[in-house]
Design an enzyme around this catalytic site. Structure first.
Site, short mmCIF file in Angstrom:
data_model
loop_
_atom_site.label_atom_id
_atom_site.label_comp_id
_atom_site.label_asym_id
_atom_site.label_seq_id
_atom_site.Cartn_x
_atom_site.Cartn_y
_atom_site.Cartn_z
N GLU A 10 12.86 -4.00 -3.90
CA GLU A 10 11.79 -4.35 -4.99
C GLU A 10 12.71 -4.48 -6.31
OE1 GLU A 10 8.88 -1.51 -4.95
OE2 GLU A 10 7.81 -2.24 -6.90
N GLY A 66 0.71 -1.18 -0.21
CA GLY A 66 0.01 0.11 -0.12
C GLY A 66 0.76 1.16 0.00
N TYR A 67 1.66 1.34 -1.21
CA TYR A 67 2.38 2.85 -1.09
C TYR A 67 1.61 3.91 -2.07
CZ TYR A 67 6.94 1.13 0.19
OH TYR A 67 7.98 0.54 1.09
C1 LIG Z 1 -0.24 -2.86 -12.95
C2 LIG Z 1 0.21 -2.07 -11.80
C3 LIG Z 1 0.55 -2.60 -10.44
C4 LIG Z 1 0.96 -1.59 -9.50
N1 LIG Z 1 1.29 -2.28 -8.27
C5 LIG Z 1 1.30 -1.26 -7.23
C6 LIG Z 1 1.30 -1.95 -5.74
O1 LIG Z 1 0.97 -3.21 -5.67
N2 LIG Z 1 1.58 -1.12 -4.75
C7 LIG Z 1 1.77 0.25 -4.81
O2 LIG Z 1 1.74 0.94 -4.06
N3 LIG Z 1 1.55 0.78 -6.24
C8 LIG Z 1 1.50 -0.07 -7.22
N4 LIG Z 1 1.47 0.45 -8.58
C9 LIG Z 1 1.69 1.83 -8.83
C10 LIG Z 1 2.83 2.38 -9.44
O3 LIG Z 1 3.96 2.44 -8.56
C11 LIG Z 1 2.53 3.64 -9.70
O4 LIG Z 1 1.83 3.64 -10.83
C12 LIG Z 1 3.88 4.48 -10.44
O5 LIG Z 1 4.68 4.77 -9.26
C13 LIG Z 1 3.79 5.75 -11.29
O6 LIG Z 1 2.72 6.55 -10.58
P1 LIG Z 1 1.41 7.19 -11.34
O7 LIG Z 1 0.71 6.10 -12.16
O8 LIG Z 1 0.63 7.77 -10.29
O9 LIG Z 1 2.03 8.05 -12.62
P2 LIG Z 1 2.37 9.63 -12.69
O10 LIG Z 1 3.48 9.55 -11.29
O11 LIG Z 1 1.35 10.52 -12.28
O12 LIG Z 1 3.19 9.55 -13.97
C14 LIG Z 1 2.58 9.87 -14.90
C15 LIG Z 1 4.03 10.13 -16.01
O13 LIG Z 1 4.67 11.32 -15.53
C16 LIG Z 1 5.93 10.70 -15.50
N5 LIG Z 1 6.69 11.73 -14.62
C17 LIG Z 1 6.27 11.79 -13.11
N6 LIG Z 1 7.22 12.62 -12.45
C18 LIG Z 1 8.23 12.62 -13.42
C19 LIG Z 1 9.40 13.59 -13.26
N7 LIG Z 1 9.70 14.12 -12.27
N8 LIG Z 1 10.14 13.47 -14.38
C20 LIG Z 1 9.79 12.86 -15.78
N9 LIG Z 1 8.74 12.26 -15.71
C21 LIG Z 1 8.01 12.17 -14.64
C22 LIG Z 1 5.83 9.29 -15.06
O14 LIG Z 1 7.08 8.73 -15.54
C23 LIG Z 1 4.71 8.77 -16.03
O15 LIG Z 1 5.27 8.51 -17.44
C24 LIG Z 1 1.16 -0.30 -9.69
C25 LIG Z 1 0.86 0.49 -11.13
C26 LIG Z 1 0.34 -0.62 -12.04
C27 LIG Z 1 0.29 0.09 -13.35
#
Ligand SMILES: Cc1cc2nc3c(=O)[nH]c(=O)nc-3n(C[C@H](O)[C@H](O)[C@H](O)COP(=O)(O)OP(=O)(O)OC[C@H]3O[C@@H](n4cnc5c(N)ncnc54)[C@H](O)[C@@H]3O)c2cc1C
Lengths: 398, 364
Positions: free
Chosen positions: A244, A127-128
């Site tokens: 991880e 739950g991150y």
């Molecule tokens: C199938 C799946 C399983 C997952 N499982 C888990 C889980 O079990 N537990 C959990 O806690 N999380 C989980 N996640 C979450 C995952 O870690 C996040 O999706 C990830 O951290 C990206 O966050 P976001 O989706 O909010 O995208 P955002 O952070 O909103 O990013 C959107 C876009 O902006 C880019 N971006 C953001 N900041 C920057 C920057 N500073 N410079 C350049 N580009 C940037 C990103 O790379 C991306 O392309 C999962 C995600 C998926 C898709």
């Protein structure tokens, strides 16, 4: 420079290979090979088989029931498991939470939770992420307020992989909203059966529901479930993220996927000849294979440094980016290989139904969903953009 | 040189665009698919009423269009909205059944879906592979990936009267009622929500033998390829627009993610490539009435480019959205699936690259 494995390492590989051949049930490996979705029971029974052999927790010390392998042995084990199409071990308890508990948890927490992770009694989820905290993880808002012997938790987690199966969730929660965002986060263990916890599935682009939203509404969590110190959660979270990222290169997965692409290309015909003999397609496959051969060595270079005790640092970001690019390219090669047979959506088949009515050849059924699903590889575990930023900052000092 | 649409086409584009943005969205499409329906019959009737099907036929056939740019205007709008209703079958068969005025009238009115039953399991993307036979007045064989086969009232079936499996000569086309004795149709849903079917023909007596052979089939497929390419273009425009909005709206680290140069430059590439895709569609539309070799060279050039750009747009759009981009609930998922699956219809990137090389060498 010596590219060979030692005699002991080779003997270890043979031992793992033999054991897999004897133990891994065929219907399970077929599911994995064909890209079908695994059930909770599949994961649990594979978990139990590994546990019985003492190979469930490669990175744990022996005192907790781990195998205590070095990084090279772990790599060999991974490679062999992928080659045999073994199910992926659900990592949340074993390789994410456990190292944190061993490093920062109390003795009671270790005694209480670690055996139950091994035995499979507790299924953990991570739950991150939250709607507002993805790449900017330190922005988590889920609030935990101390009330006597409890924390009262309110907020929402999202993208929680396999949360629908989980008994427990480890969470980053905000315990102090008035300080620098990294300094007000705590690491809290929450029983999913506590009143006020709600899990809602999220259907993804491939039609599956492997991730969830998890809501917390006045959830009372005993204060003894806090890991380490209050407001130090960010340190533990970062520690966990380095774990991880072990096996982040996914060389084993890519090798298996490459083999699948080759098998399909040998079977499928284009213009009356096997696709494998089509120069365009053969060139595409060769290109990925060449990249993969080099990446396997990049991976071993990092791994053998880690085996000698150097912590894998920003190099793991390099492996994550290149490894996921290669894995994704292999999924797009597979969908290309199957041609028009990638069109039908075969939900029953994907869910593991054996007597589901098939449209077209079996090898084609999961190719398009697999391509869509694996877009996740470059998004989660620190997106590839975030990894590139780490590389430029930490390795190149830009 | 004039890159503006004619007044009539612009009006059609506007009214169709308005109709779809009023009546159709991701949620309504999801409901139709979740309910196990192949498409929304009411919406399809509305499209017919608007003249969408009529625009695909020439005036002497009872329509009011039928040229390359008529197809591209209509299908770009359908693609932009993500329509799964069965308009494409009319393109694939319209020119083949032109002699049957009553049937064309029904197609234009949206009352009959007539689809193409041509592909066979071992054909992959090759048009000339046909093993279904026509002899002694009956058809025998099996067809796959028949778009809207289970919803159609007629099929145009390709069958072999002579030659070997790969010969262009000896292929004839037949009109077959879907309820004719010996026709078995198995319906399935595709990854992009459209409906496909397999068709088995067991001693089927066709309604009619159509006049065209392979050349007519190739032209019909060229028109279908233009329609699909324009549809992919519309879908890419939508994926691009969703991504652009998201880059402005989504904040991480306290600022809109669109402020990160790492994403800005990739978004710029997406724009450049979508403009390339638009030009490729214009190239094909503008050569649809040209001689066969010129036309087919453009067919393969355009379809190859659409497949390449399509993959780039899909992959970048999903990536720049992060997790949200992967959810079924969000409209991008539909465009991602549709654009990707279009690469698997009527020839993919590799098929058309090879074909372009052959055509350029005068060998196909
Ligand atoms: C199938 C799946 C399983 C997952 N499982 C888990 C889980 O079990 N537990 C959990 O806690 N999380 C989980 N996640 C979450 C995952 O870690 C996040 O999706 C990830 O951290 C990206 O966050 P976001 O989706 O909010 O995208 P955002 O952070 O909103 O990013 C959107 C876009 O902006 C880019 N971006 C953001 N900041 C920057 C920057 N500073 N410079 C350049 N580009 C940037 C990103 O790379 C991306 O392309 C999962 C995600 C998926 C898709």
């Amino acid at each position: 420079m010596d590219l060979n494995y030692t005699d002991e390492q080779q003997a270890f590989r043979a031992e793992v290979r033999d054991w897999l051949a004897e133990t891994l049930p065929r219907e399970m490996s077929e599911k994995v090979r064909l890209g079908k979705r695994l059930t909770k029971q599949d994961s649990e029974s594979w978990h139990a088989m590994l546990n019985a052999r003492g190979w469930l927790a490669p990175n744990w010390p022996k005192e907790y029931g781990g195998a205590e392998w070095d990084a090279v042995q772990r790599q060999i084990f991974e490679d062999e498991c992928c080659r045999a199409h073994a199910p992926r071990i659900v990592p949340f308890g074993l390789s994410m939470l456990a190292p944190v508990l061993m490093a920062f948890g109390s003795e009671e927490q270790c005694q209480r939770f670690l055996p139950r992770i091994l035995s499979g009694e507790d299924w953990w989820c991570q739950g991150y992420s939250e709607p507002g905290a993805g790449s900017d993880l330190a922005a988590v808002k889920t609030r935990a307020v101390r009330d006597g012997d409890n924390y009262v938790v309110n907020g929402q987690k999202t993208w929680t992989t396999l949360g629908q199966h989980a008994d427990w969730i480890f969470c980053l929660v905000r315990t102090d909203p008035d300080v620098k965002k990294q300094e007000g986060i705590s690491f809290l263990l929450i029983d999913m059966k506590t009143p006020g916890v709600t899990v809602r599935p999220i259907v993804l682009v491939d039609g599956g529901a492997e991730v969830n939203e998890v809501f917390f509404d006045d959830v009372r969590v005993p204060a003894e479930n806090l890991v380490g110190e209050e407001n130090k959660g960010w340190t533990y979270a970062k520690y966990l993220l380095t774990h991880e990222r072990t096996n982040i290169a996914g060389v084993g997965f890519s090798n298996a996927a490459l083999q699948t692409v080759k098998d399909v290309a040998a079977k499928v015909h284009a213009g009356g000849k096997p696709l494998a003999q089509n120069p365009h397609f053969a060139a595409r496959v060769a290109q990925v294979e060449i990249d993969l051969m080099a990446m396997a060595t990049t991976n071993l270079r990092v791994v053998s440094a880690a085996a000698k005790g150097q912590a894998p640092g920003a190099e793991s970001s390099m492996l994550k980016v290149k490894g996921t690019v290669i894995r994704q390219e292999l999924t797009s090669l597979l969908r290309r290989a199957v041609g028009p047979d990638a069109l039908p959506f075969q939900a029953d088949y994907l869910e593991g139904g054996d007597n589901a009515e098939m449209m077209g050849p079996e090898h084609a059924a999961t190719s398009a969903p697999g391509y869509f699903n694996n877009r996740k590889l470059s998004i989660f575990g620190g997106s590839n953009e975030v990894q590139r930023t780490i590389i430029t900052k930490a390795i190149m000092g830009l | 040189m004039d890159f503006n649409l004619t007044e009539e086409r612009r009006m059609l584009q506007d009214s169709l665009g308005r109709f779809l943005s009023d009546k159709y969205d991701h949620e309504s499409r999801r409901k139709v698919i979740a309910a196990g329906k192949p498409y929304d019959a009411g919406l399809f009737a509305g499209l017919a009423e608007l003249g969408v099907l009529g625009a695909l036929f020439a005036e002497d056939q009872g329509g009011f269009g039928g040229l390359g740019f008529d197809l591209s205007v209509v299908f770009e709008e359908l693609g932009r909205a993500g329509v799964i209703e069965p308009v494409l079958p009319a393109v694939l068969t319209g020119s083949l059944v032109a002699e049957n005025a009553d049937l064309v009238e029904n197609i234009i009115a949206g009352e009959a879906v007539v689809t193409l039953a041509h592909s066979e399991a071992a054909a992959r993307y090759d048009l000339n592979y046909v093993t279904t036979t026509s002899s002694n007045g009956v058809l025998n064989g099996a067809k796959v990936h028949v778009l809207n086969g289970a919803q159609a009232s007629y099929l145009v079936v390709s069958a072999r009267e002579g030659g070997d499996d790969w010969d262009k000569d000896g292929i004839a086309l037949f009109l077959v009622r879907t309820d004719a004795t010996g026709v078995t149709i198995t319906d399935h849903v595709n990854n992009d929500g459209t409906s496909g079917a397999t068709v088995v023909l067991d001693n089927v007596t066709p309604d009619a033998r159509l006049t065209g052979g392979f050349a007519a089939l190739e032209l019909a497929v060229a028109r279908g390829t233009l329609a699909l390419s324009a549809e992919a273009l519309g879908a890419m425009e939508s994926a691009k627009a969703l991504t652009l909005d998201y880059l402005k709206e989504r904040k991480q680290f306290g600022i809109p993610i669109g402020k990160f140069q790492a994403l800005q430059h990739r978004m710029a590439d997406v724009l450049i490539e979508v403009e390339q895709a638009r030009s490729a569609v214009i190239n094909l539309a503008g050569h649809m009435e040209a001689d066969r070799d010129t036309r087919e060279r453009h067919v393969s050039a355009t379809k190859n480019l659409m497949g390449r750009v399509g993959a780039q747009v899909v992959e970048e759009a999903v990536q720049m959205h992060g997790g949200i981009g992967m959810t079924d609930e969000y409209a991008l998922s539909h465009f991602a699936r549709r654009i990707t699956m279009i690469d698997h219809w009527l020839g993919d990137v590799d098929h058309h690259l090879a074909r372009f090389i052959d055509l350029s060498a005068g060998e196909a």
